[in-house]
Design a protein around this motif. Structure first.
Motif: not given
Length: 227
Positions: A186-191, A193-198, A131-140
């Motif tokens: 837009r590097d999926g590697s960060d997404l 890591v965050a999706l795994t935690a979510a 979700i982009r319009q967050q500060d910072p963006p979040v994986a959901f």
């Protein structure tokens, strides 16, 4: 099979728009190597959990990494076509669920199989996105799920295995995790890591729901039984 075929077709169409010089990066989520999944023996529920194959909403039926502007907007965009999942999201989340729950229950195995379980987890993946319009963006990550409870055999049906939902309708589990500032590139590697935690946060809500309703669960059989 139809869903998998559609995902493959969408992937091939996406790749058709790539330059032949652009490398393709395939990402995955997995809890198999996570060292903090174990729980204290006193926190382990004495039930055998069977996990049905996870399903997913239609938006998650391709290998594309998805982005949404905000929680209120249902319109999705995708990462660059060079950033793809190595497997369908529902499949990756299902495998991670088995790893997550195997230390929280007496046993956890993919269902259906040749075993009789005390509880069955039936789940649909509803969100697996940035979700982009967050500060910072979040994986959901979002799941809707049911816990099916084995009913005791009766004299009329001594060999019948009957399961009833813990409650009518569906429960919902949701987890989100902030992305680092560089995740906006837009590097999926960060997404990943965050999706795994979510995802772990969503799984923990399912586990806590079982803890909350423990008094309504059947007497444990202690281990998986054959058919």
């Amino acid at each position: 099979m139809r869903t998998l075929f559609r995902g493959v077709v969408l992937t091939l169409l996406s790749l058709a728009g790539c330059s032949s010089k652009d490398p393709i990066f395939f990402h995955s989520v997995s809890l198999a190597s996570d060292p903090v999944l174990e729980v204290a023996a006193s926190d382990q529920l004495p039930y055998n959990l069977g996990i049905e194959p996870f399903t997913a909403v239609s938006e998650l039926s391709s290998l594309n990494l998805l982005v949404r502007a905000s929680p209120e907007i249902r319109r999705y965009q995708t990462y660059e076509v060079t950033q793809l999942w190595c497997a369908l999201p529902a499949s990756m989340v299902e495998e991670s669920a088995e790893v997550f729950f195997e230390s929280r229950f007496a046993s956890a195995e993919t269902y259906p199989g040749s075993y009789v379980s005390d509880l069955i987890l039936r789940a649909q993946l509803t969100h697996f996105e940035e979700i982009r319009q967050q500060d910072p963006p979040v994986a959901f990550v979002g799941l809707k799920y049911q816990i099916l409870v084995r009913q005791e055999a009766t004299s009329e049906l001594p060999f019948e295995r009957v399961y009833e939902p813990l409650a009518s309708g569906w429960f919902y589990a949701r987890g989100q995790e902030p992305l680092p500032e560089r995740g906006r590139l837009r590097d999926g590697s960060d997404l990943t890591v965050a999706l795994t935690a979510a995802m772990k946060k969503a799984f923990d809500q399912i586990y806590q729901k079982c803890v909350e309703h423990q008094g309504e669960l059947p007497k444990s059989r202690g281990e998986f039984r054959g058919p």
